[in-house]
Write a protein that holds these residues in place. Structure first.
Motif, PDB file in Angstrom:
ATOM      1  N   PHE A   9       0.826  -1.207   0.000  1.00 19.75           N
ATOM      2  CA  PHE A   9       0.000   0.000   0.000  1.00 19.75           C
ATOM      3  C   PHE A   9       0.858   1.254   0.000  1.00 19.75           C
ATOM      4  O   PHE A   9       0.592   2.199  -0.714  1.00 19.75           O
ATOM      5  N   GLN A  10       1.919   1.262   0.827  1.00 24.34           N
ATOM      6  CA  GLN A  10       2.775   2.432   0.937  1.00 24.34           C
ATOM      7  C   GLN A  10       4.158   1.997   1.393  1.00 24.34           C
ATOM      8  O   GLN A  10       4.289   1.130   2.245  1.00 24.34           O
ATOM      9  N   THR A  11       5.181   2.612   0.837  1.00 23.67           N
ATOM     10  CA  THR A  11       6.553   2.381   1.262  1.00 23.67           C
ATOM     11  C   THR A  11       7.100   3.677   1.843  1.00 23.67           C
ATOM     12  O   THR A  11       6.985   4.732   1.219  1.00 23.67           O
ATOM     13  N   ILE A  12       7.661   3.592   3.037  1.00 24.76           N
ATOM     14  CA  ILE A  12       8.280   4.747   3.674  1.00 24.76           C
ATOM     15  C   ILE A  12       9.743   4.398   3.888  1.00 24.76           C
ATOM     16  O   ILE A  12      10.057   3.428   4.573  1.00 24.76           O
ATOM     17  N   ASN A  13      10.625   5.169   3.296  1.00 29.91           N
ATOM     18  CA  ASN A  13      12.056   4.895   3.393  1.00 29.91           C
ATOM     19  C   ASN A  13      12.730   5.800   4.399  1.00 29.91           C
ATOM     20  O   ASN A  13      12.318   6.945   4.594  1.00 29.91           O
ATOM     21  N   GLY A  14      13.808   5.307   4.995  1.00 32.90           N
ATOM     22  CA  GLY A  14      14.636   6.137   5.865  1.00 32.90           C
ATOM     23  C   GLY A  14      15.429   7.130   5.032  1.00 32.90           C
ATOM     24  O   GLY A  14      15.508   7.028   3.807  1.00 32.90           O
ATOM     25  N   GLU A  15      16.022   8.096   5.718  1.00 27.87           N
ATOM     26  CA  GLU A  15      16.732   9.172   5.029  1.00 27.87           C
ATOM     27  C   GLU A  15      18.214   8.897   4.801  1.00 27.87           C
ATOM     28  O   GLU A  15      18.821   9.492   3.926  1.00 27.87           O
ATOM     29  N   VAL A  16      18.817   8.037   5.608  1.00 27.91           N
ATOM     30  CA  VAL A  16      20.254   7.766   5.478  1.00 27.91           C
ATOM     31  C   VAL A  16      20.509   6.265   5.525  1.00 27.91           C
ATOM     32  O   VAL A  16      19.768   5.510   6.146  1.00 27.91           O
ATOM     33  N   ALA A  17      21.568   5.854   4.871  1.00 27.20           N
ATOM     34  CA  ALA A  17      21.980   4.452   4.929  1.00 27.20           C
ATOM     35  C   ALA A  17      22.443   4.125   6.343  1.00 27.20           C
ATOM     36  O   ALA A  17      23.016   4.979   7.024  1.00 27.20           O
ATOM     37  N   TYR A  18      22.205   2.936   6.801  1.00 25.90           N
ATOM     38  CA  TYR A  18      22.614   2.448   8.122  1.00 25.90           C
ATOM     39  C   TYR A  18      21.977   3.238   9.258  1.00 25.90           C
ATOM     40  O   TYR A  18      22.508   3.297  10.354  1.00 25.90           O
ATOM     41  N   GLY A  19      20.833   3.863   9.006  1.00 25.65           N
ATOM     42  CA  GLY A  19      20.139   4.609  10.050  1.00 25.65           C
ATOM     43  C   GLY A  19      19.211   3.738  10.886  1.00 25.65           C
ATOM     44  O   GLY A  19      18.625   4.196  11.837  1.00 25.65           O
ATOM     45  N   TRP A  20      19.071   2.477  10.515  1.00 25.86           N
ATOM     46  CA  TRP A  20      18.190   1.524  11.192  1.00 25.86           C
ATOM     47  C   TRP A  20      16.758   2.032  11.244  1.00 25.86           C
ATOM     48  O   TRP A  20      16.043   1.814  12.217  1.00 25.86           O
ATOM     49  N   PHE A  21      16.339   2.691  10.176  1.00 25.66           N
ATOM     50  CA  PHE A  21      14.961   3.170  10.084  1.00 25.66           C
ATOM     51  C   PHE A  21      14.016   1.979  10.111  1.00 25.66           C
ATOM     52  O   PHE A  21      14.190   1.016   9.373  1.00 25.66           O
ATOM     53  N   GLY A  22      13.031   2.036  10.993  1.00 29.52           N
ATOM     54  CA  GLY A  22      12.060   0.956  11.099  1.00 29.52           C
ATOM     55  C   GLY A  22      12.442  -0.131  12.066  1.00 29.52           C
ATOM     56  O   GLY A  22      11.751  -1.146  12.156  1.00 29.52           O
ATOM     57  N   ARG A  23      13.527   0.072  12.805  1.00 30.13           N
ATOM     58  CA  ARG A  23      13.937  -0.944  13.787  1.00 30.13           C
ATOM     59  C   ARG A  23      12.798  -1.222  14.765  1.00 30.13           C
ATOM     60  O   ARG A  23      12.515  -2.353  15.115  1.00 30.13           O
ATOM     61  N   SER A  39      17.254   4.502  15.126  1.00 37.51           N
ATOM     62  CA  SER A  39      18.211   4.682  16.216  1.00 37.51           C
ATOM     63  C   SER A  39      19.640   4.887  15.749  1.00 37.51           C
ATOM     64  O   SER A  39      20.488   5.325  16.508  1.00 37.51           O
ATOM     65  N   GLY A  40      19.922   4.625  14.487  1.00 40.61           N
ATOM     66  CA  GLY A  40      21.268   4.837  13.970  1.00 40.61           C
ATOM     67  C   GLY A  40      21.423   6.128  13.208  1.00 40.61           C
ATOM     68  O   GLY A  40      22.493   6.418  12.684  1.00 40.61           O
ATOM     69  N   SER A  41      20.378   6.932  13.136  1.00 42.93           N
ATOM     70  CA  SER A  41      20.479   8.170  12.355  1.00 42.93           C
ATOM     71  C   SER A  41      21.324   9.200  13.088  1.00 42.93           C
ATOM     72  O   SER A  41      21.502   9.149  14.294  1.00 42.93           O
ATOM     73  N   LYS A  42      21.819  10.140  12.329  1.00 42.52           N
ATOM     74  CA  LYS A  42      22.703  11.163  12.860  1.00 42.52           C
ATOM     75  C   LYS A  42      21.989  12.507  12.856  1.00 42.52           C
ATOM     76  O   LYS A  42      21.082  12.741  12.078  1.00 42.52           O
ATOM     77  N   ALA A  43      22.437  13.404  13.721  1.00 46.78           N
ATOM     78  CA  ALA A  43      21.851  14.734  13.753  1.00 46.78           C
ATOM     79  C   ALA A  43      22.280  15.536  12.525  1.00 46.78           C
ATOM     80  O   ALA A  43      21.516  16.310  11.986  1.00 46.78           O
ATOM     81  N   THR A  44      23.512  15.348  12.076  1.00 44.99           N
ATOM     82  CA  THR A  44      23.988  15.966  10.840  1.00 44.99           C
ATOM     83  C   THR A  44      24.799  14.940  10.078  1.00 44.99           C
ATOM     84  O   THR A  44      25.262  13.955  10.655  1.00 44.99           O
ATOM     85  N   LEU A  45      25.006  15.165   8.813  1.00 46.04           N
ATOM     86  CA  LEU A  45      25.684  14.168   7.986  1.00 46.04           C
ATOM     87  C   LEU A  45      27.159  13.990   8.318  1.00 46.04           C
ATOM     88  O   LEU A  45      27.743  12.957   8.025  1.00 46.04           O
ATOM     89  N   ASP A  46      27.802  14.983   8.942  1.00 53.24           N
ATOM     90  CA  ASP A  46      29.222  14.849   9.206  1.00 53.24           C
ATOM     91  C   ASP A  46      29.526  14.371  10.620  1.00 53.24           C
ATOM     92  O   ASP A  46      30.665  14.376  11.055  1.00 53.24           O
ATOM     93  N   GLU A  47      28.528  13.935  11.367  1.00 50.67           N
ATOM     94  CA  GLU A  47      28.780  13.407  12.699  1.00 50.67           C
ATOM     95  C   GLU A  47      28.942  11.901  12.621  1.00 50.67           C
ATOM     96  O   GLU A  47      28.279  11.227  11.849  1.00 50.67           O
ATOM     97  N   PHE A  48      29.806  11.366  13.447  1.00 48.96           N
ATOM     98  CA  PHE A  48      30.093   9.934  13.414  1.00 48.96           C
ATOM     99  C   PHE A  48      29.173   9.149  14.337  1.00 48.96           C
ATOM    100  O   PHE A  48      28.678   8.100  13.988  1.00 48.96           O
ATOM    101  N   PHE A  49      28.924   9.643  15.525  1.00 54.28           N
ATOM    102  CA  PHE A  49      28.169   8.875  16.503  1.00 54.28           C
ATOM    103  C   PHE A  49      26.669   9.076  16.330  1.00 54.28           C
ATOM    104  O   PHE A  49      26.214  10.142  15.962  1.00 54.28           O
ATOM    105  N   TYR A  50      25.928   8.061  16.653  1.00 57.07           N
ATOM    106  CA  TYR A  50      24.503   8.019  16.382  1.00 57.07           C
ATOM    107  C   TYR A  50      23.674   8.665  17.492  1.00 57.07           C
ATOM    108  O   TYR A  50      23.707   8.236  18.628  1.00 57.07           O
ATOM    109  N   TYR A  51      22.931   9.669  17.133  1.00 59.84           N
ATOM    110  CA  TYR A  51      22.001  10.319  18.044  1.00 59.84           C
ATOM    111  C   TYR A  51      20.684   9.553  18.074  1.00 59.84           C
ATOM    112  O   TYR A  51      20.052   9.432  19.099  1.00 59.84           O
ATOM    113  N   GLY A  52      20.255   9.070  16.938  1.00 60.14           N
ATOM    114  CA  GLY A  52      18.965   8.409  16.808  1.00 60.14           C
ATOM    115  C   GLY A  52      17.863   9.434  16.652  1.00 60.14           C
ATOM    116  O   GLY A  52      18.019  10.611  16.980  1.00 60.14           O
ATOM    117  N   SER A  53      16.758   8.988  16.111  1.00 59.42           N
ATOM    118  CA  SER A  53      15.599   9.867  15.965  1.00 59.42           C
ATOM    119  C   SER A  53      14.342   9.015  15.876  1.00 59.42           C
ATOM    120  O   SER A  53      14.394   7.820  15.627  1.00 59.42           O
TER     121      SER A  53
END
Length: 117
Positions: A9-23, A39-53
């Protein structure tokens, strides 16, 4: 067969690779609101550690597609907001979303659930 019963019916994709969207996904019993952790997404693209959202989606009827209405970010690197769970609680005109984060980041074990209104 079940292939006749269940059609995409609908596909919703995460915004970044390895962001664990849909965990973790939580939908209200009426099917109109949904919280999805990344939980693996970052606050900005140049940050290494995962803030999650946690992403918030809503729709008017169960025949409508979900629309993203908001996204909240973890508050520090390594928090992994939503990593261990999300839940929605609907009360009258308020939608509360609870998200459990990792221990030991910027929050301690006694305060690792954040609530958004």
């Amino acid at each position: 067969t079940t292939s006749d019963l269940f059609k995409p019916f609908q596909t919703i994709n995460g915004e970044v690779a390895y962001g664990w969207f849909g965990r973790i996904i939580y939908m209200t019993p009426n099917g109109l609101s949904m919280a999805v952790s990344a939980s693996g997404s970052k606050a900005t693209l140049d940050e290494f550690f995962y803030y999650g959202s946690v992403y918030f989606y809503m729709r008017d009827t169960t025949n409508d597609p979900f629309i993203q209405v908001d996204r909240v970010y973890g508050e520090c690197s390594g928090e992994g907001l939503g990593r261990y769970g999300v839940a929605i609680e609907a009360r009258n005109d308020t939608l509360l979303v609870h998200a459990k984060a990792s221990d030991g980041a910027c929050i301690d074990n006694s305060n690792n659930i954040r609530t958004y209104k």
